[in-house]
Design a protein around this motif. Structure first.
Motif, PDB file in Angstrom:
ATOM      1  N   LEU A 192     -47.393 -24.329 -36.558  1.00 39.98           N
ATOM      2  CA  LEU A 192     -48.807 -24.243 -36.193  1.00 39.98           C
ATOM      3  C   LEU A 192     -48.956 -23.935 -34.702  1.00 39.98           C
ATOM      4  CD1 LEU A 192     -51.841 -24.627 -36.851  1.00 39.98           C
ATOM      5  CD2 LEU A 192     -51.517 -27.079 -36.404  1.00 39.98           C
ATOM      6  N   GLY A 193     -48.187 -24.635 -33.863  1.00 37.62           N
ATOM      7  CA  GLY A 193     -48.242 -24.392 -32.425  1.00 37.62           C
ATOM      8  C   GLY A 193     -47.880 -22.962 -32.077  1.00 37.62           C
ATOM      9  N   TYR A 194     -46.812 -22.462 -32.685  1.00 39.50           N
ATOM     10  CA  TYR A 194     -46.363 -21.101 -32.367  1.00 39.50           C
ATOM     11  C   TYR A 194     -47.377 -20.052 -32.850  1.00 39.50           C
ATOM     12  CZ  TYR A 194     -43.127 -17.308 -31.338  1.00 39.50           C
ATOM     13  OH  TYR A 194     -42.553 -16.183 -30.802  1.00 39.50           O
ATOM     14  N   VAL A 195     -47.910 -20.258 -34.048  1.00 45.51           N
ATOM     15  CA  VAL A 195     -48.874 -19.292 -34.606  1.00 45.51           C
ATOM     16  C   VAL A 195     -50.147 -19.250 -33.769  1.00 45.51           C
ATOM     17  CG1 VAL A 195     -50.313 -18.752 -36.620  1.00 45.51           C
ATOM     18  CG2 VAL A 195     -47.947 -19.462 -36.940  1.00 45.51           C
ATOM     19  N   LEU A 196     -50.574 -20.387 -33.217  1.00 48.13           N
ATOM     20  CA  LEU A 196     -51.738 -20.390 -32.323  1.00 48.13           C
ATOM     21  C   LEU A 196     -51.495 -19.510 -31.107  1.00 48.13           C
ATOM     22  CD1 LEU A 196     -52.964 -24.110 -32.346  1.00 48.13           C
ATOM     23  CD2 LEU A 196     -54.305 -22.094 -32.958  1.00 48.13           C
ATOM     24  N   GLY A 197     -50.226 -19.330 -30.745  1.00 50.27           N
ATOM     25  CA  GLY A 197     -49.898 -18.485 -29.610  1.00 50.27           C
ATOM     26  C   GLY A 197     -49.583 -17.056 -29.982  1.00 50.27           C
ATOM     27  N   ASP A 198     -48.564 -16.867 -30.827  1.00 48.66           N
ATOM     28  CA  ASP A 198     -48.068 -15.508 -31.078  1.00 48.66           C
ATOM     29  C   ASP A 198     -47.968 -15.187 -32.568  1.00 48.66           C
ATOM     30  OD1 ASP A 198     -47.331 -13.045 -30.236  1.00 48.66           O
ATOM     31  OD2 ASP A 198     -45.462 -13.638 -29.284  1.00 48.66           O
ATOM     32  N   GLY A 199     -48.989 -15.564 -33.294  1.00 47.95           N
ATOM     33  CA  GLY A 199     -49.009 -15.250 -34.720  1.00 47.95           C
ATOM     34  C   GLY A 199     -50.434 -14.983 -35.179  1.00 47.95           C
ATOM     35  N   THR A 200     -50.562 -14.408 -36.362  1.00 49.04           N
ATOM     36  CA  THR A 200     -51.895 -14.167 -36.927  1.00 49.04           C
ATOM     37  C   THR A 200     -51.887 -14.514 -38.404  1.00 49.04           C
ATOM     38  OG1 THR A 200     -51.360 -11.846 -37.435  1.00 49.04           O
ATOM     39  CG2 THR A 200     -52.462 -12.292 -35.339  1.00 49.04           C
ATOM     40  N   ILE A 201     -53.022 -15.014 -38.876  1.00 50.39           N
ATOM     41  CA  ILE A 201     -53.184 -15.220 -40.319  1.00 50.39           C
ATOM     42  C   ILE A 201     -54.399 -14.411 -40.757  1.00 50.39           C
ATOM     43  CG2 ILE A 201     -52.056 -17.470 -40.416  1.00 50.39           C
ATOM     44  CD1 ILE A 201     -54.811 -18.777 -40.446  1.00 50.39           C
ATOM     45  N   ASN A 202     -54.235 -13.774 -41.907  1.00 51.63           N
ATOM     46  CA  ASN A 202     -55.285 -12.897 -42.425  1.00 51.63           C
ATOM     47  C   ASN A 202     -55.145 -12.797 -43.927  1.00 51.63           C
ATOM     48  OD1 ASN A 202     -57.550 -11.315 -41.773  1.00 51.63           O
ATOM     49  ND2 ASN A 202     -56.409 -10.373 -40.073  1.00 51.63           N
ATOM     50  N   GLY A 203     -56.202 -13.120 -44.648  1.00 53.09           N
ATOM     51  CA  GLY A 203     -56.135 -13.016 -46.107  1.00 53.09           C
ATOM     52  C   GLY A 203     -55.071 -13.946 -46.659  1.00 53.09           C
ATOM     53  N   LYS A 204     -53.973 -13.364 -47.151  1.00 49.95           N
ATOM     54  CA  LYS A 204     -52.884 -14.201 -47.661  1.00 49.95           C
ATOM     55  C   LYS A 204     -51.576 -13.969 -46.892  1.00 49.95           C
ATOM     56  CE  LYS A 204     -51.185 -11.140 -51.344  1.00 49.95           C
ATOM     57  NZ  LYS A 204     -50.801 -11.070 -52.748  1.00 49.95           N
ATOM     58  N   GLN A 205     -51.698 -13.341 -45.709  1.00 50.01           N
ATOM     59  CA  GLN A 205     -50.489 -13.013 -44.952  1.00 50.01           C
ATOM     60  C   GLN A 205     -50.421 -13.731 -43.608  1.00 50.01           C
ATOM     61  OE1 GLN A 205     -49.404  -9.015 -43.060  1.00 50.01           O
ATOM     62  NE2 GLN A 205     -48.175  -8.976 -44.928  1.00 50.01           N
ATOM     63  N   SER A 258     -51.418 -19.868 -50.063  1.00 49.52           N
ATOM     64  CA  SER A 258     -51.462 -21.324 -49.863  1.00 49.52           C
ATOM     65  C   SER A 258     -51.046 -21.702 -48.444  1.00 49.52           C
ATOM     66  CB  SER A 258     -50.560 -22.036 -50.884  1.00 49.52           C
ATOM     67  OG  SER A 258     -49.206 -21.623 -50.751  1.00 49.52           O
ATOM     68  N   LEU A 259     -50.053 -21.005 -47.878  1.00 46.29           N
ATOM     69  CA  LEU A 259     -49.612 -21.290 -46.510  1.00 46.29           C
ATOM     70  C   LEU A 259     -50.700 -20.903 -45.515  1.00 46.29           C
ATOM     71  CD1 LEU A 259     -47.466 -22.110 -44.435  1.00 46.29           C
ATOM     72  CD2 LEU A 259     -46.572 -19.774 -44.557  1.00 46.29           C
ATOM     73  N   VAL A 260     -51.306 -19.714 -45.706  1.00 47.71           N
ATOM     74  CA  VAL A 260     -52.364 -19.255 -44.806  1.00 47.71           C
ATOM     75  C   VAL A 260     -53.536 -20.234 -44.830  1.00 47.71           C
ATOM     76  CG1 VAL A 260     -54.101 -17.452 -44.470  1.00 47.71           C
ATOM     77  CG2 VAL A 260     -51.718 -16.823 -44.912  1.00 47.71           C
ATOM     78  N   LYS A 261     -53.930 -20.670 -46.015  1.00 52.10           N
ATOM     79  CA  LYS A 261     -55.058 -21.594 -46.131  1.00 52.10           C
ATOM     80  C   LYS A 261     -54.727 -22.949 -45.506  1.00 52.10           C
ATOM     81  CE  LYS A 261     -58.122 -18.982 -48.005  1.00 52.10           C
ATOM     82  NZ  LYS A 261     -59.278 -18.562 -47.176  1.00 52.10           N
ATOM     83  N   LEU A 262     -53.480 -23.392 -45.675  1.00 50.77           N
ATOM     84  CA  LEU A 262     -53.052 -24.659 -45.074  1.00 50.77           C
ATOM     85  C   LEU A 262     -53.188 -24.597 -43.556  1.00 50.77           C
ATOM     86  CD1 LEU A 262     -51.649 -27.470 -45.335  1.00 50.77           C
ATOM     87  CD2 LEU A 262     -49.483 -26.261 -45.059  1.00 50.77           C
ATOM     88  N   LEU A 263     -52.685 -23.519 -42.946  1.00 52.97           N
ATOM     89  CA  LEU A 263     -52.766 -23.364 -41.496  1.00 52.97           C
ATOM     90  C   LEU A 263     -54.219 -23.271 -41.030  1.00 52.97           C
ATOM     91  CD1 LEU A 263     -49.819 -20.855 -40.908  1.00 52.97           C
ATOM     92  CD2 LEU A 263     -49.869 -23.281 -40.300  1.00 52.97           C
ATOM     93  N   ALA A 264     -55.040 -22.592 -41.822  1.00 54.58           N
ATOM     94  CA  ALA A 264     -56.467 -22.461 -41.468  1.00 54.58           C
ATOM     95  C   ALA A 264     -57.165 -23.813 -41.503  1.00 54.58           C
ATOM     96  CB  ALA A 264     -57.145 -21.474 -42.417  1.00 54.58           C
ATOM     97  N   ILE A 265     -56.889 -24.601 -42.534  1.00 57.19           N
ATOM     98  CA  ILE A 265     -57.490 -25.939 -42.643  1.00 57.19           C
ATOM     99  C   ILE A 265     -57.058 -26.817 -41.463  1.00 57.19           C
ATOM    100  CG2 ILE A 265     -57.557 -28.065 -44.026  1.00 57.19           C
ATOM    101  CD1 ILE A 265     -57.166 -26.222 -46.505  1.00 57.19           C
ATOM    102  N   LEU A 266     -55.812 -26.627 -41.016  1.00 57.43           N
ATOM    103  CA  LEU A 266     -55.277 -27.433 -39.912  1.00 57.43           C
ATOM    104  C   LEU A 266     -55.815 -26.992 -38.551  1.00 57.43           C
ATOM    105  CD1 LEU A 266     -51.559 -27.830 -41.044  1.00 57.43           C
ATOM    106  CD2 LEU A 266     -53.348 -29.563 -41.084  1.00 57.43           C
ATOM    107  N   GLY A 267     -56.516 -25.868 -38.501  1.00 56.52           N
ATOM    108  CA  GLY A 267     -57.151 -25.479 -37.250  1.00 56.52           C
ATOM    109  C   GLY A 267     -56.744 -24.142 -36.690  1.00 56.52           C
ATOM    110  N   CYS A 268     -55.948 -23.375 -37.419  1.00 51.30           N
ATOM    111  CA  CYS A 268     -55.530 -22.055 -36.937  1.00 51.30           C
ATOM    112  C   CYS A 268     -56.591 -21.023 -37.307  1.00 51.30           C
ATOM    113  CB  CYS A 268     -54.186 -21.675 -37.547  1.00 51.30           C
ATOM    114  SG  CYS A 268     -53.524 -20.137 -36.887  1.00 51.30           S
ATOM    115  N   PRO A 269     -57.098 -20.252 -36.340  1.00 55.31           N
ATOM    116  CA  PRO A 269     -58.157 -19.275 -36.654  1.00 55.31           C
ATOM    117  C   PRO A 269     -57.615 -18.067 -37.406  1.00 55.31           C
ATOM    118  CG  PRO A 269     -57.470 -19.036 -34.378  1.00 55.31           C
ATOM    119  CD  PRO A 269     -56.733 -20.223 -34.912  1.00 55.31           C
ATOM    120  N   GLU A 270     -58.414 -17.495 -38.269  1.00 54.06           N
ATOM    121  CA  GLU A 270     -58.031 -16.278 -38.973  1.00 54.06           C
ATOM    122  C   GLU A 270     -58.479 -15.062 -38.168  1.00 54.06           C
ATOM    123  OE1 GLU A 270     -58.222 -16.072 -43.290  1.00 54.06           O
ATOM    124  OE2 GLU A 270     -59.148 -18.050 -43.315  1.00 54.06           O
ATOM    125  N   GLY A 271     -57.666 -14.014 -38.229  1.00 53.72           N
ATOM    126  CA  GLY A 271     -58.026 -12.773 -37.551  1.00 53.72           C
ATOM    127  C   GLY A 271     -57.789 -12.800 -36.055  1.00 53.72           C
TER     128      GLY A 271
END
Length: 649
Positions: A192-205, A258-271
């Motif tokens: 989660l920490g790394y994705v907030l910095g250098d990752g993206t979540i979108n749709g199911k990816q 399911s992973l994308v939605k989990l990260l989103a629920i935990l506070g990671c923004p989409e897009g």
């Protein structure tokens, strides 16, 4: 699996404690059934550490050695390239001891251990504590992390309102309900920490960027969560400050809703994060320090600048930046304030500043104060996850800054001494003559004539960049032994065995060996072996010379033996007695650089030469055994022993 002698053994006058059997003992076997007295009833040595020794776990927290358990995962160092790996504790043991050695390095790291405990050195590989010498370089893994603390239980995600299919996928992977004590939460925090910095979540990816080595580490952690990921690469043309260059870009991709939605629920923004509103997730603040550290280290691995000096000696303030569209400037401040508050929990000071703003966007940056004490806390307590380059530079910076602090403190003390001696009436010429070897005349004059108390680093101190080149190998930093003391002690000492091929772990920042004996599991059972027992024993006796009696199969002169001592396994490879790949599985790669045949007496060479090419004497042994009883099925299964009657070697 037999953990030790069940009934009796006889210990000789030279005996001492060991695993299984004592060292220097004999044993009687089945006296009523044509039994034997075996002078080979010899165990293997226990090398131990006192209670309170901090062992670094794979999740970056420290645990007292006496509190470790079977299956705990600890950090070990690869024999091949000295990078950190993960190993499982498969054996835990303790015994009483009355003497402890204390080893202290130049930068201030200290380890207490029994005399026979091996420590990794630069030139000689693993060396017993009582054979270390002042000035020897030992391997230090200076990242300490924070002490383990069991988290207070609370629920992060219940999942009651989630769609059925999503809930099913997360439950299947053990991710629902997600509580503070869920065994998979630590890995989620890092990702989660790394994705907030250098990752993206979108749709199911989920898409994460980084270097190949670091993405591989993330891939392994995703597997622990039950998700498969692939790493892709492409050549990318980049433009920077008027320069055009090609860059090999690596990206990790996971297609799992399911992973994308989990990260989103935990506070990671989409897009696009510059246009999204988010803060540091609420639940992070409720976790113990070692878990907060995982989140921060994951984020820092993506966003925090690497350790770098201004002039070779003084470090820049580590910084991270966040860019937002102008209407979300307040949200950017809120996010960085959250990071700052988390840092304060570790005693780390930071400030937030506006870097720039234009018509559309605003850029804020968080700067960590660059005094030595603050940087040591940052790099030794939090560090970087999923960024091997920054991790290695941070490890080097910890030791370098500790050395720098020590030198400055010594010069402050000397400045006081110089002033006191001058005030006592000692002539300046005498003081200069006495201390000229330590400091220059200008330093002495300023100390006695002025009220200056602080001091700068001396000329000639090695620059950080040069220090990295000369002292860093993989993830470890070499530090000199400054002092070794033996002390009286009366109490328990402990040791563990680690499952991987490295057979070492990190104790109070030192790379130390664990102990073990090799066991080869077979798929044979006793009934398979009985009809061929005599043939097998005869074959072993014929093909594996014991080293006692008829000696080994190789006959060489004393001068040739000197070549063996100098060249090590290379001598055997050149003559067809070994394969070249054998080197990778032998300590020091089978060749000690410091080997000196002249230090070995002629008598010792005459006694040892006939044993070359043999199993060796003493407590070197090769045994074919059958499993008679299994005391701990869980431990036995881990090493492949599942049935009574199974044959092991």
């Amino acid at each position: 699996c037999l953990p030790g002698i069940v009934r009796y053994s006889f210990v000789m006058p030279d005996g001492h404690e060991g695993y299984g059997f004592p060292i220097g003992g004999v044993a009687a076997f089945d006296p009523e059934e044509k039994g034997v007295i075996s002078p080979g009833g010899v165990g293997y040595d226990i090398n131990c550490l006192p209670p309170g020794t901090k062992v670094l776990t794979s999740l970056g927290c420290r645990v007292n050695i006496e509190e470790l358990s079977i299956d705990d995962r600890v950090v070990s160092i690869s024999k091949k390239n000295k990078v950190k790996e993960e190993g499982e504790v498969v054996l835990f043991t303790s015994r009483y001891e009355n003497t402890i050695y204390e080893v202290k390095t130049k930068s201030g790291f200290t380890l207490k251990a029994t005399s026979d405990h091996p420590i990794l050195t630069r030139e000689k590989g693993m060396v017993r504590v009582d054979e270390l010498e002042e000035g020897m370089e030992v391997a230090i893994y200076p990242f300490e992390g924070v002490d383990y603390e069991k988290p207070k239980e609370f629920t992060i995600i219940r999942g009651e309102k989630l769609p059925y299919t999503l809930k099913k996928e997360l439950k299947k992977r053990g991710l629902l309900p997600l509580t503070s004590r869920n065994a998979k939460l630590p890995y989620i925090l890092k990702i989660l920490g790394y994705v907030l910095g250098d990752g993206t979540i979108n749709g199911k990816q989920l898409k994460i960027y980084g270097c190949k080595e670091d993405l591989e580490e993330i891939r392994k952690d995703l597997e622990k969560l039950g998700y498969k990921a692939k790493i892709y690469s492409r050549k990318k043309t980049c433009k920077l400050k008027g320069y055009v260059f090609e860059h090999q870009e690596y990206a990790l991709k996971v297609s799992a809703k399911s992973l994308v939605k989990l990260l989103a629920i935990l506070g990671c923004p989409e897009g696009n994060k510059t246009q999204a509103k988010y803060r540091v997730p609420w639940f992070i603040f409720k976790l113990p320090l070692w878990m907060i550290r995982l989140f921060l280290a994951g984020y820092f691995g993506a966003e925090l600048s690497k350790p770098k000096t201004i002039n070779g000696y003084n470090f820049y303030m580590p910084e991270l930046k966040i860019v937002k569209i102008k209407k979300l400037e307040k949200n950017a401040w809120e996010f960085l304030e959250g990071i700052k508050k988390l840092l304060e929990k570790f005693g780390i000071k930071a400030v937030i500043r506006k870097a720039y703003e234009n018509e559309d966007k605003v850029c804020l940056r968080l700067l960590v104060r660059s005094d030595s004490e603050n940087l040591i806390k940052l790099y030794s307590k939090i560090g970087y996850e999923y960024n091997s380059l920054r991790r290695r530079l941070a490890n080097a910076a910890i030791v370098y800054l500790k050395l720098k602090q020590k030198i400055i403190e010594e010069r402050k003390i000397l400045r006081r001494i110089l002033k006191e001696e001058y005030l006592q009436g000692i002539p300046l010429t005498v003081i200069v003559s006495k201390y000229r070897g330590k400091v220059n005349q200008r330093f002495i004059e300023r100390s006695v004539y002025s009220e200056v108390k602080n001091t700068r680093i001396p000329k000639g101190l090695i620059r950080f960049e040069e220090y990295v080149k000369s002292k860093v190998e993989g993830d470890i930093v070499y530090d000199e032994v400054e002092e070794i003391k033996a002390k009286r002690y009366n109490g328990l000492v402990y040791d563990i065995t680690v499952s991987n091929e490295n057979h070492n772990f990190i104790a109070d920042s030192f790379v130390v060996s664990n102990c073990g004996v090799r066991l080869l599991r077979t798929n044979l059972m006793l009934d398979d072996l009985k009809p061929k027992m005599k043939t097998l024993l005869d074959t072993l006796a014929r093909n594996v010379p014991s080293g006692v009696g008829r000696g080994g199969l190789i006959r060489i002169s004393i001068s040739e033996l000197d070549k063996v001592l100098l060249e090590g396994v290379d001598w055997a490879i050149d003559r067809g007695y070994a394969w070249s790949e054998d080197k990778e599985h032998i300590e020091e790669k089978g060749h000690m650089v410091s080997a000196d045949p002249d230090k070995v007496s002629l008598r010792a060479k005459q006694r040892g030469a006939p044993q070359l090419g043999s199993l060796g004497s003493g407590n070197h042994f090769l045994e074919i055994q059958t499993v008679e009883e299994i005391y701990d099925r869980k431990a036995a299964k881990r090493i492949g022993i599942e049935d009574v009657g199974q044959i092991v070697v």
